[in-house]
Motif scaffolding. Structure first.
Motif, PDB file in Angstrom:
ATOM      1  N   THR A 250     -17.114  -5.247  20.450  1.00  0.00           N
ATOM      2  CA  THR A 250     -17.321  -6.283  21.455  1.00  0.00           C
ATOM      3  C   THR A 250     -18.796  -6.596  21.637  1.00  0.00           C
ATOM      4  O   THR A 250     -19.204  -7.758  21.642  1.00  0.00           O
ATOM      5  N   ARG A 477     -18.076 -13.711  33.628  1.00  0.00           N
ATOM      6  CA  ARG A 477     -17.501 -12.888  32.571  1.00  0.00           C
ATOM      7  C   ARG A 477     -16.020 -12.694  32.860  1.00  0.00           C
ATOM      8  O   ARG A 477     -15.614 -12.467  34.010  1.00  0.00           O
ATOM      9  N   ARG A 479     -12.237 -11.019  31.022  1.00  0.00           N
ATOM     10  CA  ARG A 479     -11.695 -10.169  29.962  1.00  0.00           C
ATOM     11  C   ARG A 479     -10.207 -10.427  29.810  1.00  0.00           C
ATOM     12  O   ARG A 479      -9.484 -10.568  30.791  1.00  0.00           O
ATOM     13  N   TYR A 485     -15.340 -12.269  27.367  1.00  0.00           N
ATOM     14  CA  TYR A 485     -16.045 -13.534  27.218  1.00  0.00           C
ATOM     15  C   TYR A 485     -17.093 -13.656  28.324  1.00  0.00           C
ATOM     16  O   TYR A 485     -16.790 -13.436  29.503  1.00  0.00           O
ATOM     17  N   THR A 486     -18.307 -14.026  27.929  1.00  0.00           N
ATOM     18  CA  THR A 486     -19.401 -14.148  28.889  1.00  0.00           C
ATOM     19  C   THR A 486     -20.046 -15.524  28.764  1.00  0.00           C
ATOM     20  O   THR A 486     -20.363 -15.964  27.652  1.00  0.00           O
ATOM     21  N   LEU A 498     -21.142 -19.636  25.455  1.00  0.00           N
ATOM     22  CA  LEU A 498     -19.929 -18.830  25.591  1.00  0.00           C
ATOM     23  C   LEU A 498     -19.915 -17.830  24.442  1.00  0.00           C
ATOM     24  O   LEU A 498     -19.851 -18.222  23.274  1.00  0.00           O
ATOM     25  N   HIS A 500     -18.352 -14.159  22.790  1.00  0.00           N
ATOM     26  CA  HIS A 500     -17.346 -13.092  22.742  1.00  0.00           C
ATOM     27  C   HIS A 500     -18.028 -11.914  22.082  1.00  0.00           C
ATOM     28  O   HIS A 500     -18.035 -11.773  20.863  1.00  0.00           O
ATOM     29  N   HIS A 505     -19.026 -18.488  20.699  1.00  0.00           N
ATOM     30  CA  HIS A 505     -17.804 -19.290  20.636  1.00  0.00           C
ATOM     31  C   HIS A 505     -17.996 -20.699  21.171  1.00  0.00           C
ATOM     32  O   HIS A 505     -17.077 -21.517  21.082  1.00  0.00           O
ATOM     33  N   GLY A 551     -12.137 -22.604  21.886  1.00  0.00           N
ATOM     34  CA  GLY A 551     -13.522 -22.271  22.197  1.00  0.00           C
ATOM     35  C   GLY A 551     -13.928 -22.871  23.530  1.00  0.00           C
ATOM     36  O   GLY A 551     -13.167 -22.862  24.502  1.00  0.00           O
ATOM     37  N   ASP A 571      -5.334 -17.632  23.592  1.00  0.00           N
ATOM     38  CA  ASP A 571      -5.822 -16.866  24.736  1.00  0.00           C
ATOM     39  C   ASP A 571      -5.877 -17.704  26.008  1.00  0.00           C
ATOM     40  O   ASP A 571      -6.686 -18.634  26.103  1.00  0.00           O
ATOM     41  N   MET A 574      -9.407 -18.179  27.516  1.00  0.00           N
ATOM     42  CA  MET A 574     -10.253 -19.206  26.903  1.00  0.00           C
ATOM     43  C   MET A 574      -9.924 -20.582  27.464  1.00  0.00           C
ATOM     44  O   MET A 574     -10.824 -21.404  27.691  1.00  0.00           O
ATOM     45  N   SER A 623     -15.195 -16.127  13.910  1.00  0.00           N
ATOM     46  CA  SER A 623     -15.597 -14.779  14.292  1.00  0.00           C
ATOM     47  C   SER A 623     -15.485 -13.887  13.063  1.00  0.00           C
ATOM     48  O   SER A 623     -15.027 -14.318  12.010  1.00  0.00           O
TER      49      SER A 623
END
Length: 760
Positions: A250, A477, A479, A485-486, A498, A500, A505, A551, A571, A574, A623
């Motif tokens: 991560t 942030r 999860r 994701y931040t 953004l 990951h 992303h 994204g 997700d 996202m 990724s």
């Protein structure tokens, strides 16, 4: 005349080798079948994390069940144990060769129950039967008076597990299709049954064969306190193995096959801890506290910058601590009479640690906080030999020594606070000096567990921990089971990002008038930019466009009035980020009414009407971990069905560690399609900066005329980086086309990036 003593020794050695071989084969098969079944069900179930969490629970539950069955079986005489177990093994063979069971599809909302049911129906009996053999063989081994301590056989068990773990990605998957893998595993199972029968025969006439516990003794059952101690010691390395994997992939360095290393080291730690190498285990126990202090101090670091040094340090800590804790567990082992109880509780501890790290923590935390918590738990359980017994050197009374230790801890806490205030991402200058002070204090107070734990926590706080914790209170942030994701603002570049972990992303420029400009891999000179800018020409004013991978929603601003867009995203977290205008405005500004279909792209596209899309964009490979099941012949067939006969399939293959070009070249050749790649260097400055990133996009279509319309004619490879130029795909001679039955990532790994680390 032969010496009967020597003959007896040779016979004992042969029988010991038989038990070792049986345990090795069984453990090898157990760790080989798990990734094999995962590959089999991937196209059927998709890559959603809930699927793999369910699979993990099924495996762990079956393993625990096998250990419980072995413990229950121990109440009988060996002959009866052997009869029952061989009958179970023969009955389980009805589920061979390994394959996926055919059961009715789930009703809406019942997927969480259906996935475990499918896995249990597919391999449950076989997995259960094989899982029992390690503790059971040790029990049978101990039935002979002269056999000796059976616990060293657990080292052989984990050596077999390690061999199975490494063999699948390195040898089995690249060499054999799934059907051949299944039959090969079946042959291994037949060998295991024969070996179990041979071990049963070797103990058929022993004292314990007809009467339980004839020589094992009548030692009382270990007290509950001791059993709880076993449970906790087993749980922490199991959880730490998973949290180390999550932390490294991560926030430190995302790398293919990295998950194999922590699991492999975890298994090897048992090999050392349960062997007869007492001095080696003592060495690990001696160095474990300082290693945990130094490497564990990085556990709250949330921006490793792709550092391989940090990754190696984390793996070293896991291995040393796991050997020390498992060695302590071996030291606390009961007599062979209670061997199966010991392994049952160990297995339950492994399940407990796995549940916390894999299922509970993602629901509770917005970051990988389970990792520092497990590091502190390891500090609470490790044996702590005093490395520098200064209190004895100075002949201090215990009370005075505790007072001085408390003062030292106070200094460490003060240094950590000062260090965290100056933290800028590197251990240099005063920050490095503070870290050294805290580390030395930690070495001095190892003899006092409470002081050691507080000092370790202080070091975590100083080395990036404060900023990690503060980020949790910003709301930037989130999860999910897919990752952390931040959202961050770069005030100097006027950008919002953004990320990951180490993978970017999405990015949006914040200057007025530039918010809708495409960025990163999606600029107007990228393959997707060139294609979507021509969407009206390719599909008409009402062109139907499918986008796989949301994204930050950057592509949304390519949408034109009248076009019919559909976005597919796996997700929900996202989707929440992209739809929140306080974070990113691509969707709200340009395509707020665009439907977003949640779920695995391959499964969801298969539900779409045939011939729906003029353009289908697959953006799931930017990724460093690729969803392999989205690139097989069958997956491309799903995309082809969803496309119109002259539709354009566009696939993003930018990747630091995988060269995906030969995969698509082989697929295009197999279908007789025309294919081209756009390699965008993205050297487009904005002032002295750039918001774009280099990218590789592959376009594929069944009609050469459509490709000519898109590219204006495919150019030579030497002009690959010229503006707007598409060039032919570069294949490899002999490259085998990927299918659901056969696909291997090893041939396409970019090894210089694996060895050299992050290349950005």
């Amino acid at each position: 005349m032969a010496d009967p003593v020597d003959a007896g020794r040779r016979s004992l050695t042969a029988r010991r080798s038989l038990f070792v071989a049986t345990i090795l084969v069984g453990s090898f098969l157990l760790f080989l079948v798990q990734p094999m079944v995962a590959r089999m069900v991937l196209p059927k179930l998709g890559g959603a994390p809930a699927v793999w969490n369910s699979a993990m629970l099924v495996y762990q539950a079956l393993l625990l069940g096998g250990y419980a069955y072995a413990h229950w079986l121990g109440r009988f005489a060996v002959r009866r144990q052997a009869t029952i177990h061989l009958a179970i093994l023969v009955a389980a063979a009805l589920w061979l060769p390994i394959g996926i069971a055919h059961i009715a599809p789930p009703a809406p909302g019942q997927e969480a129950l259906w996935v475990p049911l499918l896995l249990v129906a597919s391999i449950g009996p076989v997995f259960f039967a094989v899982a029992a053999q390690a503790p059971l063989m040790q029990r049978w081994f101990a039935a002979d008076r002269s056999a000796g301590d059976p616990y060293y056989l657990y080292a052989a068990s984990n050596l077999g597990s390690f061999a199975g773990l490494i063999s699948y990605p390195a040898l089995v998957e690249p060499s054999l299709p799934l059907a051949a893998q299944s039959w090969g595993w079946t042959a291994g199972y037949a060998l295991l049954v024969l070996l179990v029968a041979a071990t049963a025969a070797a103990r058929w006439h022993s004292a314990a064969a007809t009467r339980h516990g004839a020589h094992i003794g009548d030692e009382p059952r270990p007290p509950l306190r001791r059993q709880l101690h076993w449970l906790l010691i087993a749980a922490v390395p199991s959880g730490l193995m998973l949290s180390t994997t999550t932390h490294l992939t991560t926030d430190i360095v995302a790398m293919p096959l990295l998950w194999v290393l922590p699991l492999g080291l975890y298994l090897l730690s048992f090999v050392i801890a349960f062997s007869t190498a007492d001095r080696l285990v003592q060495f690990f126990a001696f160095i474990a506290p300082p290693v945990l202090l130094g490497a564990g101090g990085l556990a709250l670091l949330s921006s490793g910058g792709g550092s391989m040094i940090v990754a190696i340090t984390g793996l070293l800590m896991l291995f040393v601590v796991a050997v020390a804790l498992h060695g302590y567990l071996y030291h606390l082992r009961p007599s062979p009479r209670h061997l199966t109880l010991f392994y049952l509780i160990m297995s339950a501890g492994g399940v407990l640690g796995g549940l916390f790290a894999a299922l509970i923590a993602p629901l509770l935390f917005d970051w990988v906080y389970e990792h520092p918590l497990l590091v502190l738990a390891a500090a609470a359980l490790l044996p702590l030999p005093a490395l520098l017994p200064w209190n004895k050197w100075l002949n201090l009374p215990p009370r005075s020594a505790r007072f001085i230790a408390a003062l030292l801890v106070a200094v460490a806490v003060y240094a950590a606070v000062a260090m965290s205030a100056q933290w800028a991402g590197k251990l240099e200058g005063m920050v490095g000096a503070y870290a050294a002070i805290i580390f030395v204090i930690g070495l001095l107070v190892i003899g006092w567990r409470w002081a050691y734990i507080v000092t370790l926590a202080a070091l975590m706080l100083g080395i990036g921990g404060r900023s990690t914790i503060e980020e949790s209170f910003t709301g930037n942030r989130v999860r999910s089971y897919f990752g952390v994701y931040t959202v961050t603002d770069d005030l100097f570049r006027h950008e919002r990002r953004l990320a990951h972990g180490t993978t970017l992303h999405g990015l949006q420029m914040t200057d007025p008038g530039l918010q809708r400009e495409p960025t990163t891999y999606y600029g107007h000179q990228s393959g997707v930019g060139l294609t979507l800018d021509k969407a009206t020409e390719l599909g008409g004013p009402d062109a139907a466009i499918g986008i796989v991978g949301l994204g930050a929603g950057t592509l949304a601003c390519y949408r034109r009035p009248g076009q019919d867009w559909t976005i597919f995203e796996i997700d929900p977290a996202m989707v929440g980020i992209a739809r929140d205008p306080s974070k990113f405005t691509f969707l709200s500004d340009c395509a707020g009414d665009t439907p977003i279909v949640l779920g695995d792209a391959r499964l969801q596209l298969a539900k779409q009407p045939a011939g729906r899309f003029d353009i289908l964009v697959i953006d799931a490979f930017s990724s460093d971990a690729i969803p392999l099941h989205l690139l097989t012949e069958e997956a491309i067939g799903v995309y082809a069905r969803a496309l119109k006969p002259d539709g354009v399939l566009l696939i993003h293959i930018s990747n630091r560690f995988f060269d995906l070009e030969p995969v698509l070249a082989a697929e295009a050749k197999g279908r007789g399609w025309t294919a081209a790649i756009r390699k965008d260097p993205a050297a487009v400055p904005r002032g002295s900066l750039t918001s774009l990133a280099s990218s590789n996009w592959v376009a594929m279509t069944a009609t050469p005329q459509r490709m000519d319309q898109l590219t204006g004619g495919i150019g030579p490879r030497e002009k690959a980086f010229d503006n707007g130029v598409w060039v032919p795909l570069e294949g490899r001679d002999g490259f085998v086309r990927w299918t659901d039955d056969y696909a291997s990532t090893l041939p396409i790994l970019i090894w210089k990036h694996i060895i050299g680390g992050r290349d950005e």
